[in-house]
Write a protein that holds these residues in place. Structure first.
Motif: not given
Length: 278
Positions: A30-36, A131-135, A182-185, A201-204
């Motif tokens: 998902i984060e590859n398709a819709y990255p934050l 420095t690269w927060i993802d899942t 943690h996902a970069n979504i 939530s992710p933003d939180m």
């Protein structure tokens, strides 16, 4: 609910591993398709470091699992703990109460203590150096921190009087929740805001990974957001202002090399800006 209890009472280790791997894979796609954020980094190198630490966490928890089992069995046999002392209630309310209390002690409290205690912060800051927060960041924990977190979980099981099926249910939800937040979504702002009134939530959670205080010392929750709101540690920050990492370890050779990350807790710690921590 009886089916859920039966399943988590005897959940095979293979199923727990599948949930862990499946969660990482699902959120990674998902984060590859819709990255934050559109990171420019060696994704597999970064993932390799974090997955190695995930594996060390699995080993620590596996080796110490008998403590959780014995503790849970003891509380039930001796009618000890908060859940055992509460009036009779529906199984759904019983499960929700247990999950909330386990999240309080096994996630929120230990996280808060790690930030406020110098010796524990030495281990926890490895999580914040990313420095690269993802899942894959979800389980980027030094083996020493894995022991610390396990200790608090065992303490929670003892004080709450949690049966083992509820412990397994909590751990499963906790794994999925931390991979999600943690996902970069990129979620629609309104959706993320509504979610943040119930769960982390992710933003939180991304605010917690901002590189300087006071944001680093906020939003400690893992599954439920109620504890941050209740105890006044909830903060917001526009996602375009977020800068990941920790200001004491800004260089790639410090935060993106496995050997150095494992040694950080035993090194002399640099001061944060304005000497605000350690």
């Amino acid at each position: 609910m009886n089916d859920i209890i039966a399943y988590f009472s005897t959940i095979p280790s293979s199923h727990r591993s599948l949930i862990l791997v499946g969660g990482i894979t699902f959120f990674w796609l998902i984060e590859n398709a819709y990255p934050l954020f559109n990171f420019t980094y060696k994704k597999w190198h970064h993932a390799g470091i974090n997955i190695f630490m995930t594996c060390t966490t699995i080993v620590v928890n596996f080796c110490l699992a008998f403590i959780l089992l014995k503790t849970a069995d003891w509380t039930i046999a001796h009618h000890f703990g908060i859940l055992q002392w509460l009036p009779k209630m529906s199984v759904w309310l019983y499960a929700l109460t247990g999950l909330l209390l386990l999240d309080l002690i096994g996630a929120y409290l230990v996280h808060l203590v790690e930030h406020k205690t110098k010796i524990l912060w030495r281990f926890h800051l490895i999580h914040h150096t990313d420095t690269w927060i993802d899942t894959t960041t979800a389980n980027r924990h030094h083996p020493g921190e894995s022991v610390i977190r396990f200790t608090f979980t065992a303490l929670g099981v003892l004080l709450i009087g949690t049966p083992m099926w509820l412990v397994f249910l909590y751990q499963t939800l906790s794994v999925v929740a931390t991979q999600f937040n943690h996902a970069n979504i990129s979620l629609p702002k309104k959706v993320d805001t509504v979610l943040s009134y119930l769960i982390v939530s992710p933003d939180m959670h991304k605010v917690h990974h901002h590189h300087v205080l006071p944001y680093t010392d906020s939003n400690y929750g893992n599954i439920f957001s109620i504890w941050d709101r209740l105890f006044g540690t909830f903060m917001t920050l526009p996602k375009e202002e977020i800068v990941y990492g920790i200001d004491t370890y800004p260089h790639p050779e410090e935060h993106n090399e496995l050997k150095n990350l494992l040694k950080i807790p035993f090194q002399k710690q640099p001061l944060k800006k304005n000497e605000q921590k350690i």
